[in-house]
Design an enzyme around this catalytic site. Structure first.
Site, PDB file in Angstrom:
ATOM      1  N   CYS A 342     -10.798  -2.363   6.597  1.00 47.68           N
ATOM      2  CA  CYS A 342      -9.595  -2.123   5.651  1.00 47.68           C
ATOM      3  C   CYS A 342      -8.655  -1.171   5.736  1.00 47.68           C
ATOM      4  CB  CYS A 342     -10.243  -2.480   4.319  1.00 47.68           C
ATOM      5  SG  CYS A 342     -11.108  -3.815   4.065  1.00 47.68           S
ATOM      6  N   GLU A 343      -7.894  -1.010   6.897  1.00 44.66           N
ATOM      7  CA  GLU A 343      -6.972  -0.185   7.080  1.00 44.66           C
ATOM      8  C   GLU A 343      -5.901  -0.706   7.791  1.00 44.66           C
ATOM      9  OE1 GLU A 343      -7.250   3.456   6.595  1.00 44.66           O
ATOM     10  OE2 GLU A 343      -9.353   3.436   6.033  1.00 44.66           O
TER      11      GLU A 343
END
Ligand code: LLP
Length: 422
Positions: A342-343
């Site tokens: 999640c980046e």
């Protein structure tokens, strides 16, 4: 040079189809070729055969103890930068008398561990560290063999994050201040000066900066010898680059001959600390396509390996070739190859010309043997992946995929949270 090749449209590691390995261990996983590793080490080592030398493999590049053992079997010493790497080196069977310990921030516990292990030499990076090593050595009744890591202020012409020999970098002692540091070392009772060291950077694609650094070191050694200080070892560090895309770094033989030319008739043992050039192109990261999606501006190929598994693209903007494990006729598209983390910086490739892959397809992220697994993390509580070594047509799991239990090992919930009423 490496032994990852297509045969009948299938990508092989030596004699094994990568697809078969993926079926056995699942994805993602790192995959190393034994014969490539042996060849890289041997070619590098032999290139220096004309003079007394010691190749200390840089453990940080890939610290799996199976690889350490493999290099030990070929006569390697080790370059370590922490107590943990020293522990790995020793458990991989390295001879402590061939271990050099570098790094700007050695703790007292690490210094003591290294002294008790009987390592060859500390590469010391500050005057305060000289003092600290002297103190620990005195306390345990040892004499510590040291060399000073000199910062020669030379631009290695590489990525700023992996330049180490410039004055603005934290590494080493400024070459102009080095004579004073050697003087201090000679006055400290529990130190024994035996060497000098420098490492100017990594992924070097030109040999000149190294030669220039060597010249500066030689001048300093001559000065030190006049003062009666004994320099038996000259450690030039690592740094030789590899081809990721279209770089053309010098071959080990050319790199060596430039160094040998400079150092012949200079009475000392040469130490080298290669990492990337030995393991970089001997390893790949195998990952499977999970999904694909696109909008008007972008196409995404979502794979099951992320920046936690291979951080180089997002951290340094590094290029790694991505090859389909099975060759088919596919349309060529431009896409981002991204992971599940999640980046937004979680990508393995950006705006890459690549075949239109489909869910389930396997790809190999090439040249991932160095600073791949060793820089991987558990971010997003992702389990670190398996590592596999192939020799001819046999595979060996040299690190098992972590389990969920591994993820919380060492964590503890305090009693007051378990029984809030107490
Ligand atoms: N010796 C010392 C003191 C070093 O600091 C290094 C690397 C080496 C030897 C080995 O250098 P090599 O032969 O592998 O270039 N994570 C970065 C590379 C960091 C290099 C740090 N020091 C990357 O993925 O490109």
């Amino acid at each position: 040079m490496h032994f990852f090749d297509y045969k009948n449209r299938k990508l092989y590691c030596e004699g094994l189809p990568i697809e078969e390995i993926a079926q056995r261990v699942g994805t993602p996983f790192y995959l190393y070729s034994y014969h490539t590793l042996v060849r890289h080490f041997t070619v590098f080592n032999q290139a220096f055969d004309r003079i007394p030398h010691l190749v200390c493999y840089s453990v940080k590049a890939n610290s799996n103890i199976a690889l350490i053992r493999l290099f030990v079997g070929l006569g390697a010493g080790m370059d370590v930068v922490s107590g943990g790497e020293l522990y790995r080196a020793i458990n991989g069977g390295a001879d402590p008398k061939k271990i050099v310990f570098s790094g700007v921030g050695k703790g007292n516990d690490e210094i003591e561990y290294a002294l008790k292990s009987g390592i060859l030499m500390f590469n010391v990076e500050s005057s305060q560290e000289l003092q600290a090593i002297n103190d620990v050595a005195g306390r345990i009744g040892e004499k510590a063999p040291i060399g000073i890591r000199v910062n020669p202020d030379i631009d290695p012409k590489t990525h700023p994050y992996i330049s180490t020999g410039l004055k603005k970098n934290k590494f080493g002692i400024d070459i102009r201040m080095a004579p004073k540091a050697y003087q201090l070392a000679s006055e400290l009772p529990n130190l024994q000066i035996i060497g000098i060291d420098c490492h100017i950077g990594s992924q070097l694609v030109e040999v000149e900066p190294i030669v220039e650094a060597l010249r500066k070191l030689k001048r300093l050694v001559e000065e030190l010898r006049k003062e009666g200080k004994e320099i038996l070892y000259l450690d030039l560090g690592g740094g030789l680059g590899i081809t990721y895309e279209d770089e053309e770094p010098p071959q080990p033989v050319e790199y060596a001959s430039n160094i040998l030319e400079e150092i012949k008739e200079f009475d000392c043992t040469l130490i080298l600390e290669p990492g990337r050039v030995i393991v970089g192109n001997a390893g790949v990261l195998v990952t499977r396509v999970l999904y694909t999606k696109e909008n008007e501006v972008k196409k995404f190929i979502i794979v099951d390996a992320g920046m936690n598994d291979l951080v180089r693209p997002s951290y340094y903007g590094s290029f790694h070739q991505i090859l389909p494990v099975t060759q088919e006729t596919r349309e060529e598209i431009v896409a981002d190859v991204v992971g599940p983390v999640c980046e937004s910086s979680d990508f393995l490739a950006r705006d890459r010309k690549i075949e239109r892959l489909r869910p389930g397809d396997l790809v190999a992220v090439m040249s991932a043997g160095a600073y791949g697994f060793s820089m991987s993390t558990n971010y997003n509580s992702r389990r670190r992946v398996a590592e596999v070594l192939v020799r001819d047509d046999r595979m060996y799991v040299i690190r098992h995929r972590e389990s969920y239990e591994d993820l919380i090992r060492g964590e503890e919930i305090p009693d007051f949270l378990v029984n809030p009423q107490e």
